[in-house]
Design a protein around this motif. Sequence first.
Motif, PDB file in Angstrom:
ATOM      1  N   ALA A  85      28.602  46.816 -16.001  1.00 36.57           N
ATOM      2  CA  ALA A  85      28.268  45.409 -16.225  1.00 36.57           C
ATOM      3  C   ALA A  85      29.504  44.530 -16.099  1.00 36.57           C
ATOM      4  O   ALA A  85      29.433  43.409 -15.569  1.00 36.57           O
ATOM      5  N   THR A  86      30.646  45.026 -16.557  1.00 31.51           N
ATOM      6  CA  THR A  86      31.889  44.260 -16.438  1.00 31.51           C
ATOM      7  C   THR A  86      32.256  44.048 -14.976  1.00 31.51           C
ATOM      8  O   THR A  86      32.721  42.970 -14.587  1.00 31.51           O
ATOM      9  N   ALA A  93      26.772  35.950 -14.142  1.00 30.43           N
ATOM     10  CA  ALA A  93      27.134  35.837 -15.555  1.00 30.43           C
ATOM     11  C   ALA A  93      25.981  36.192 -16.487  1.00 30.43           C
ATOM     12  O   ALA A  93      26.209  36.574 -17.631  1.00 30.43           O
ATOM     13  N   LYS A  94      24.748  36.072 -16.009  1.00 28.94           N
ATOM     14  CA  LYS A  94      23.597  36.334 -16.872  1.00 28.94           C
ATOM     15  C   LYS A  94      23.118  37.764 -16.666  1.00 28.94           C
ATOM     16  O   LYS A  94      22.258  38.040 -15.833  1.00 28.94           O
ATOM     17  N   LEU A  95      23.714  38.663 -17.437  1.00 28.61           N
ATOM     18  CA  LEU A  95      23.349  40.076 -17.408  1.00 28.61           C
ATOM     19  C   LEU A  95      22.829  40.487 -18.781  1.00 28.61           C
ATOM     20  O   LEU A  95      23.341  40.036 -19.806  1.00 28.61           O
ATOM     21  N   VAL A  96      21.833  41.343 -18.776  1.00 23.26           N
ATOM     22  CA  VAL A  96      21.282  41.886 -20.016  1.00 23.26           C
ATOM     23  C   VAL A  96      21.302  43.407 -19.904  1.00 23.26           C
ATOM     24  O   VAL A  96      20.823  43.966 -18.913  1.00 23.26           O
ATOM     25  N   LEU A 103      20.377  47.785 -16.471  1.00 22.05           N
ATOM     26  CA  LEU A 103      20.788  46.414 -16.751  1.00 22.05           C
ATOM     27  C   LEU A 103      19.992  45.478 -15.847  1.00 22.05           C
ATOM     28  O   LEU A 103      19.572  45.849 -14.745  1.00 22.05           O
ATOM     29  N   ALA A 104      19.785  44.263 -16.332  1.00 21.22           N
ATOM     30  CA  ALA A 104      19.019  43.257 -15.595  1.00 21.22           C
ATOM     31  C   ALA A 104      19.905  42.055 -15.314  1.00 21.22           C
ATOM     32  O   ALA A 104      20.731  41.671 -16.146  1.00 21.22           O
ATOM     33  N   ILE A 105      19.727  41.465 -14.128  1.00 21.21           N
ATOM     34  CA  ILE A 105      20.515  40.307 -13.707  1.00 21.21           C
ATOM     35  C   ILE A 105      19.560  39.180 -13.353  1.00 21.21           C
ATOM     36  O   ILE A 105      18.640  39.361 -12.541  1.00 21.21           O
ATOM     37  N   GLU A 106      19.763  38.017 -13.952  1.00 20.73           N
ATOM     38  CA  GLU A 106      18.932  36.849 -13.664  1.00 20.73           C
ATOM     39  C   GLU A 106      19.356  36.256 -12.321  1.00 20.73           C
ATOM     40  O   GLU A 106      20.536  35.969 -12.099  1.00 20.73           O
ATOM     41  N   LEU A 107      18.404  36.086 -11.393  1.00 18.45           N
ATOM     42  CA  LEU A 107      18.720  35.683 -10.023  1.00 18.45           C
ATOM     43  C   LEU A 107      18.491  34.204  -9.744  1.00 18.45           C
ATOM     44  O   LEU A 107      19.204  33.609  -8.934  1.00 18.45           O
ATOM     45  N   SER A 108      17.510  33.595 -10.377  1.00 17.82           N
ATOM     46  CA  SER A 108      17.095  32.240 -10.001  1.00 17.82           C
ATOM     47  C   SER A 108      18.235  31.238 -10.104  1.00 17.82           C
ATOM     48  O   SER A 108      18.394  30.363  -9.244  1.00 17.82           O
ATOM     49  N   SER A 109      19.056  31.353 -11.148  1.00 17.41           N
ATOM     50  CA  SER A 109      20.143  30.389 -11.339  1.00 17.41           C
ATOM     51  C   SER A 109      21.262  30.559 -10.316  1.00 17.41           C
ATOM     52  O   SER A 109      22.139  29.702 -10.202  1.00 17.41           O
ATOM     53  N   LEU A 110      21.252  31.679  -9.560  1.00 23.18           N
ATOM     54  CA  LEU A 110      22.305  31.940  -8.580  1.00 23.18           C
ATOM     55  C   LEU A 110      21.908  31.546  -7.163  1.00 23.18           C
ATOM     56  O   LEU A 110      22.744  31.587  -6.259  1.00 23.18           O
ATOM     57  N   ALA A 111      20.633  31.185  -6.972  1.00 23.41           N
ATOM     58  CA  ALA A 111      20.139  30.929  -5.614  1.00 23.41           C
ATOM     59  C   ALA A 111      20.906  29.802  -4.930  1.00 23.41           C
ATOM     60  O   ALA A 111      21.306  29.910  -3.760  1.00 23.41           O
ATOM     61  N   ASN A 228      19.821  38.686 -25.042  1.00 26.08           N
ATOM     62  CA  ASN A 228      21.191  38.841 -25.526  1.00 26.08           C
ATOM     63  C   ASN A 228      22.083  39.123 -24.318  1.00 26.08           C
ATOM     64  O   ASN A 228      22.244  40.267 -23.899  1.00 26.08           O
ATOM     65  N   PHE A 229      22.633  38.055 -23.738  1.00 26.56           N
ATOM     66  CA  PHE A 229      23.395  38.204 -22.506  1.00 26.56           C
ATOM     67  C   PHE A 229      24.707  38.940 -22.762  1.00 26.56           C
ATOM     68  O   PHE A 229      25.339  38.786 -23.806  1.00 26.56           O
ATOM     69  N   PHE A 230      25.087  39.715 -21.775  1.00 27.39           N
ATOM     70  CA  PHE A 230      26.277  40.559 -21.868  1.00 27.39           C
ATOM     71  C   PHE A 230      27.556  39.723 -21.840  1.00 27.39           C
ATOM     72  O   PHE A 230      27.685  38.776 -21.064  1.00 27.39           O
TER      73      PHE A 230
END
Length: 467
Positions: A85-86, A93-96, A103-111, A228-230
């Motif tokens: 994750a590091t 930045a939005k990893l859970v 681990l999950a990564i939020e994609l929409s905010s990065l588009a 709880n974001f990493f």
Amino acid sequence: MWLYCHFPQLLLDNRVRLQPDSNTLPLALYQLQGNQSVIVQCNTLAREAGVKTSIQTVMAISLCEQLQLVEYIPEREQQVLQQLATRLYQWAAKLVLYPPKGLAIELSSLAQLYGGMDSVFNTLSREVDALPIKAQLAVADNPLAAQLLAEYDCPVSLNPKESTQLLAQLPIGAAGLGTKTQKHCKAAGFRQLGELIQLSGDEVGRQLGLETQLYLERIQGRQQQSYNFFTPPESFRQSLDLVTEIPHWQGLLFPLKRLFGELEDFLYQRQKVTQQVSIELHHRYEPPSVVPVALAEPGWRGQSFLSLLQLKMESIPLPEAVIEITLVANELLQSEQHSSHFFGVQQHRHETLQLIGRLQAKLGNNAVFSPAMNDDPRPGNNEFRRPAGEKPQILSAAPKRPLWLLQPPQPTSIDLWQLRHGPERKVCGWWDAGDIARDYWIARDKFQRVGWLYFESGQWYLHGWFS
């Protein structure tokens, strides 16, 4: 949209990454479950010999006599997950974290940042593929749905409708339901997750219970979730189990080089430096041997620490063979760049501090120091030691003094000398009962050597030599 990364054999793959030689033998990780020892992860050679997960270790050994067994430690796998994750944190930045294997990564905010969802996915998947660790990826509109697709190793689709269809086709056994709920579903004739999703919430609650109803709503994204974001850790700690016991330092160099490489990557990605690390060498019976390694100034290059450790190896005997190595760096500092690099000043200081670090590693910290002077006018009393590497004290108005002082001063005859400069009178020391009353001269002998003489109580003394 969320990208989920599932690492089915995370701890085993990481072990092979750090110790490639371990993959030349059948290798498996086992875990105690109740009174039984069960295989939880195994490499290709072990699987080819018939070993598979969930079987007991006794059966695994009977199938493959050469099988190497290593205990599975969930906390160790979670540490590896944090390290991955590091590495990915610099891209998103939005990893859970979903310990111990995902681990999950939020994609929409990065588009918008990456120029579209396809570009986001391609960038992140390329970084994941660069890790020598097997990963199963999936994309869905919420982390739980993406997790189910990834764990079942479904094809990746960025189309929400296709992801929903893939989710509906999952068998009940891959839907993350409890064992009791799965039995109820099969008894009622449900075979796929989509058949449950088509039911109304009240119907699901009536047949399978409120807990299952809420779980299905989470899969469909109907419940608002908090995450709880990493946050990257503020220290470095990584352990490595050795395949075989190593009784000497030379055999530890390769795994140590791997660990210091991991430390270097960690510090570089975080733009951090550290001045001291600790190497913990674990033995089977003896307490761990802890070896601190300190640089003269903070740095991030793993080779710098390894070079100093090699200098210390000769003086540190190993009480017993080593079975595990842990590298720890607790105090991390922000890396700074100085404009003086352009003029070579910082480079010269860096080389000096590197030399100091090597000397301290070889001779000990207390054997290396910088000389300095205080305000005491008595020769020999005005010198003291400063920590190595500190800037020297500049005394612009200081009188000329010899580089080498003789302790104690040696009686001499004035007939052997030609006085050149002096006298310099010193009457002092009354404040601590070490008073002196002397006249100092700079003189030259017949060999053209320059000495520092003084006259006291009717006798001449040689107190030092000038260079």
